[in-house]
Write an enzyme that holds these catalytic residues in place. Structure first.
Site, PDB file in Angstrom:
ATOM      1  N   LYS A 172      27.160  24.617  37.965  1.00 19.10           N
ATOM      2  CA  LYS A 172      26.770  25.793  37.180  1.00 19.10           C
ATOM      3  C   LYS A 172      26.020  26.732  38.113  1.00 19.10           C
ATOM      4  O   LYS A 172      24.860  26.529  38.448  1.00 19.10           O
ATOM      5  CB  LYS A 172      25.882  25.417  35.986  1.00 19.10           C
ATOM      6  CG  LYS A 172      25.910  26.537  34.967  1.00 19.10           C
ATOM      7  CD  LYS A 172      24.619  27.016  34.385  1.00 19.10           C
ATOM      8  CE  LYS A 172      23.482  27.462  35.166  1.00 19.10           C
ATOM      9  NZ  LYS A 172      23.508  28.879  35.585  1.00 19.10           N
ATOM     10  N   GLU A 191      14.965  21.176  44.416  1.00 20.63           N
ATOM     11  CA  GLU A 191      14.596  22.011  45.563  1.00 20.63           C
ATOM     12  C   GLU A 191      13.982  23.272  44.978  1.00 20.63           C
ATOM     13  O   GLU A 191      14.686  24.126  44.449  1.00 20.63           O
ATOM     14  CB  GLU A 191      15.829  22.381  46.401  1.00 20.63           C
ATOM     15  CG  GLU A 191      16.548  21.202  47.009  1.00 20.63           C
ATOM     16  CD  GLU A 191      15.762  20.519  48.115  1.00 20.63           C
ATOM     17  OE1 GLU A 191      14.745  21.077  48.577  1.00 20.63           O
ATOM     18  OE2 GLU A 191      16.159  19.412  48.505  1.00 20.63           O
ATOM     19  N   CYS A 195      13.531  30.557  49.854  1.00 18.66           N
ATOM     20  CA  CYS A 195      12.529  29.581  49.397  1.00 18.66           C
ATOM     21  C   CYS A 195      11.609  29.172  50.530  1.00 18.66           C
ATOM     22  O   CYS A 195      10.427  28.932  50.320  1.00 18.66           O
ATOM     23  CB  CYS A 195      13.217  28.363  48.807  1.00 18.66           C
ATOM     24  SG  CYS A 195      14.443  27.679  49.901  1.00 18.66           S
ATOM     25  N   GLU A 225       4.419  32.209  44.883  1.00 17.92           N
ATOM     26  CA  GLU A 225       5.669  32.631  45.517  1.00 17.92           C
ATOM     27  C   GLU A 225       6.056  33.987  44.939  1.00 17.92           C
ATOM     28  O   GLU A 225       6.280  34.107  43.732  1.00 17.92           O
ATOM     29  CB  GLU A 225       6.757  31.602  45.218  1.00 17.92           C
ATOM     30  CG  GLU A 225       8.058  31.958  45.886  1.00 17.92           C
ATOM     31  CD  GLU A 225       9.138  30.920  45.634  1.00 17.92           C
ATOM     32  OE1 GLU A 225       9.442  30.666  44.460  1.00 17.92           O
ATOM     33  OE2 GLU A 225       9.664  30.385  46.611  1.00 17.92           O
TER      34      GLU A 225
HETATM   35  P1  NAD Z   1      15.914  29.989  38.444  1.00 19.53           P
HETATM   36  O1  NAD Z   1      15.124  28.757  38.376  1.00 19.53           O
HETATM   37  O2  NAD Z   1      15.667  31.037  37.469  1.00 19.53           O
HETATM   38  O3  NAD Z   1      17.466  29.661  38.294  1.00 19.53           O
HETATM   39  C1  NAD Z   1      18.127  28.733  39.129  1.00 19.53           C
HETATM   40  C2  NAD Z   1      19.279  28.121  38.372  1.00 19.53           C
HETATM   41  O4  NAD Z   1      18.759  27.342  37.311  1.00 19.53           O
HETATM   42  C3  NAD Z   1      20.216  29.137  37.731  1.00 19.53           C
HETATM   43  O5  NAD Z   1      21.521  28.649  37.802  1.00 19.53           O
HETATM   44  C4  NAD Z   1      19.727  29.181  36.287  1.00 19.53           C
HETATM   45  O6  NAD Z   1      20.724  29.562  35.386  1.00 19.53           O
HETATM   46  C5  NAD Z   1      19.337  27.734  36.080  1.00 19.53           C
HETATM   47  N1  NAD Z   1      18.338  27.507  35.048  1.00 19.53           N
HETATM   48  C6  NAD Z   1      17.287  28.298  34.707  1.00 19.53           C
HETATM   49  N2  NAD Z   1      16.601  27.726  33.686  1.00 19.53           N
HETATM   50  C7  NAD Z   1      17.207  26.562  33.397  1.00 19.53           C
HETATM   51  C8  NAD Z   1      16.976  25.528  32.449  1.00 19.53           C
HETATM   52  N3  NAD Z   1      15.951  25.572  31.580  1.00 19.53           N
HETATM   53  N4  NAD Z   1      17.813  24.463  32.418  1.00 19.53           N
HETATM   54  C9  NAD Z   1      18.832  24.385  33.290  1.00 19.53           C
HETATM   55  N5  NAD Z   1      19.125  25.334  34.193  1.00 19.53           N
HETATM   56  C10 NAD Z   1      18.319  26.410  34.260  1.00 19.53           C
HETATM   57  O7  NAD Z   1      15.750  30.432  39.949  1.00 19.53           O
HETATM   58  P2  NAD Z   1      16.370  31.703  40.654  1.00 19.53           P
HETATM   59  O8  NAD Z   1      15.572  32.869  40.186  1.00 19.53           O
HETATM   60  O9  NAD Z   1      17.840  31.730  40.515  1.00 19.53           O
HETATM   61  O10 NAD Z   1      16.057  31.374  42.203  1.00 19.53           O
HETATM   62  C11 NAD Z   1      14.881  31.685  42.807  1.00 19.53           C
HETATM   63  C12 NAD Z   1      13.976  30.467  42.917  1.00 19.53           C
HETATM   64  O11 NAD Z   1      14.639  29.387  43.547  1.00 19.53           O
HETATM   65  C13 NAD Z   1      12.759  30.713  43.765  1.00 19.53           C
HETATM   66  O12 NAD Z   1      11.627  30.181  43.135  1.00 19.53           O
HETATM   67  C14 NAD Z   1      13.044  29.961  45.056  1.00 19.53           C
HETATM   68  O13 NAD Z   1      11.962  29.558  45.781  1.00 19.53           O
HETATM   69  C15 NAD Z   1      13.835  28.816  44.579  1.00 19.53           C
HETATM   70  N6  NAD Z   1      14.684  28.305  45.652  1.00 19.53           N
HETATM   71  C16 NAD Z   1      14.386  27.098  46.234  1.00 19.53           C
HETATM   72  C17 NAD Z   1      15.159  26.600  47.266  1.00 19.53           C
HETATM   73  C18 NAD Z   1      14.864  25.291  47.912  1.00 19.53           C
HETATM   74  O14 NAD Z   1      15.734  24.751  48.558  1.00 19.53           O
HETATM   75  N7  NAD Z   1      13.678  24.735  47.791  1.00 19.53           N
HETATM   76  C19 NAD Z   1      16.242  27.323  47.721  1.00 19.53           C
HETATM   77  C20 NAD Z   1      16.513  28.542  47.114  1.00 19.53           C
HETATM   78  C21 NAD Z   1      15.735  29.011  46.063  1.00 19.53           C
END
Ligand code: NAD
Length: 476
Positions: free
Chosen positions: A172, A247, A281, A381
């Site tokens: 997804k 992650e 990230c 962040e």
């Molecule tokens: P997000 O958490 O909003 O969304 C990430 C994914 O999770 C999307 O596909 C979203 O649809 C899904 N999602 C959101 N809420 C959910 C729920 N309740 N249940 C299941 N799925 C859900 O994050 P984003 O805004 O897309 O990405 C940015 C964030 O990701 C930043 O905080 C960044 O630091 C983090 N990030 C971490 C890494 C790492 O490897 N540590 C890498 C990239 C990004």
């Protein structure tokens, strides 16, 4: 991009019509224009995708390394051939400058696949401990939930590990940037992976994502994204005691020790905070410098920031594109207002809210000093082109400042003395530390301490995250 089957979902080796009735509009963040629509899937589509993955599991889980290496190699070759088209798709869906998209957004996943291929070629999955034979087996059906900031890389890191481990998978992708996932699915369709090993269900987090995380047929959720969503996913996975690999975010630091090449170190620290418009990230958003070299460091900061003028990400010379969405832009500008209210001083950069192009979600880079270590600017962040410069007195103080975070993802330590840098690196509570300009290793374990997550991705360790361990006690 126009030829992608964007009205469909990919289930059991075929593009099929979704059960979903609604659609999700995908916007180009540089222009604010809608460039595509994908299905807004819910629990019914998720159910069929998990069912397809479960049906494929018995056969795929019993394949050997040779068949998995062949599949990964074919995918690596397909990605390599489509690099330019993929880079354009990523730039269009999330705004990364095209040169960065070519080199990192698409270049990195190719290296990630090489890392899995090398790990599978080198490692035996079995070991002897006394009279026990310890074997590794696929964990089962993996749900991969990915974010928008490195949409292809984060997806390939999970798809590649699943293929290598003998798992089947439902992906997804982020609702903000699902197009490169469609392009990847097309490539996977072309390499002849057995039907059901890979399935794609686009949708929103709270619907499709939540349904996947709670589904009985899923054995492991591999999630990359925000801390908040990570907590929700862990809670949704808990009733069925699913494995979760998380992650999450970071507030990483560059530590410039007193004997470092200051110009190179500061340049590297600023670039790390600004690349991908700060939406990384592991972005090092805190630059820690010796107090007596603070002014010297700020001179270097000025010259690097001056080169990062926000502009059209499709221009090969562009270093700084837009943020992914209007909402993200508002969030970042809100953080900056709060930083000023908390007493931090903006030392460089134009007005962060000035827009170079109409309607795009641009934020100019900003660098701040006089940052209180307990303020939000030092701790949260921000996910925008924002850097906090903080001074320290000695190595001990630098380590303590760097560790003052709920996160623990990454750091870089700059020093002329490698032993000194390594000694500092060992004291940092983070998952990976670069010494000077050592750079990223796509086969080394990647992941966080503390609230940056649980588990490791990439290379041998990434494959092992998707495996269970079984001990067979042999007759003595
Ligand atoms: P997000 O958490 O909003 O969304 C990430 C994914 O999770 C999307 O596909 C979203 O649809 C899904 N999602 C959101 N809420 C959910 C729920 N309740 N249940 C299941 N799925 C859900 O994050 P984003 O805004 O897309 O990405 C940015 C964030 O990701 C930043 O905080 C960044 O630091 C983090 N990030 C971490 C890494 C790492 O490897 N540590 C890498 C990239 C990004």
């Amino acid at each position: 991009m126009n030829s992608l089957p964007l009205r469909s979902v990919y289930l059991g080796g075929r593009w099929t019509a979704p059960r979903a009735v609604g659609t999700i509009a995908v916007e180009n963040p540089a222009t604010g224009q809608v460039v595509a629509e994908v299905p807004d899937c819910g629990s019914e589509d998720v159910w069929y995708a998990v069912d397809a993955a479960r049906s494929a599991l018995p056969d795929w889980s019993t394949t050997g390394p040779a068949q998995r290496i062949a599949a990964l190699s074919a995918l690596r070759d397909a990605l390599t051939k489509s690099q330019e088209e993929l880079a354009r798709t990523v730039t269009r869906e999330m705004g990364s400058p095209i040169t960065f998209s070519r080199r990192v957004q698409v270049g990195l996943p190719v290296r990630v696949l090489d890392g899995f291929i090398d790990a599978l070629s080198a490692a035996t999955a079995e070991e002897r401990i006394g009279h026990s034979l310890v074997v590794r087996e696929p964990v089962g059906v993996v749900a991969a939930i990915t974010p928008w900031n490195y949409p292809l890389h984060q997806t390939v890191a999970k798809v590649g590990a699943a293929i290598a481990a003998g798992c089947t998978l439902v992906l997804k992708p982020s609702e903000l940037a699902p197009l490169s996932a469609y392009a990847l699915a097309e490539l996977i369709d072309g390499i002849g992976l057995p039907p059901g090993v890979f399935n794609l269900v686009p949708g929103r987090g709270k619907t499709a994502g939540a349904a996947l995380a709670g589904d009985d047929g899923v054995d492991l959720v591999s999630f990359t994204g925000s801390l908040e969503a990570g907590r929700r996913i862990a809670a949704a996975a808990a009733p069925t005691v699913k494995r979760t690999c998380l992650e999450l975010g970071g507030k990483s630091a560059t530590l410039v020790l007193s004997d470092a090449d200051l110009e190179k170190a500061v340049e590297d620290g600023v670039r790390s905070a600004l690349h991908n418009a700060g939406q990384t990230c592991s972005a090092r958003t805190r630059l820690l410098v010796p107090r007596h070299r603070l002014d010297e460091a700020l001179d270097v900061v000025h010259s690097v920031v001056a080169a990062h003028v926000p502009g059209d990400p499709e221009d090969p010379a562009c270093l700084l594109g837009p943020l992914v969405s209007a909402q993200q832009r508002e969030r970042v500008l809100g953080h900056l207002a709060r930083a000023a209210a908390d007493g931090a001083r903006r030392v460089t950069g134009p007005d962060p809210a000035a827009r170079p192009l109409h309607a795009g979600h641009f934020v100019a880079p900003s660098v701040w000093t006089d940052v209180n270590p307990s303020s939000a600017l030092a701790r949260e962040e921000i996910f925008g082109p924002v850097l906090a410069v903080m001074a320290f007195d000695d190595d001990e103080d630098a380590v303590s400042l760097a560790n003052q975070s709920q996160y623990g993802l990454a750091a870089t330590v700059w020093s002329a003395d490698t032993d000194r840098a390594v000694s500092v690196a060992r004291r940092l509570r983070v998952g990976q530390v670069d010494i000077n300009d050592a750079g990223f290793n796509a086969a080394a374990p990647f992941g966080g301490y503390k609230q940056s997550g649980i588990g490791r991705e990439l290379g041998r360790h990434g494959i092992q995250e998707f495996q269970e361990v079984k001990s067979l006690q042999l007759p003595r």
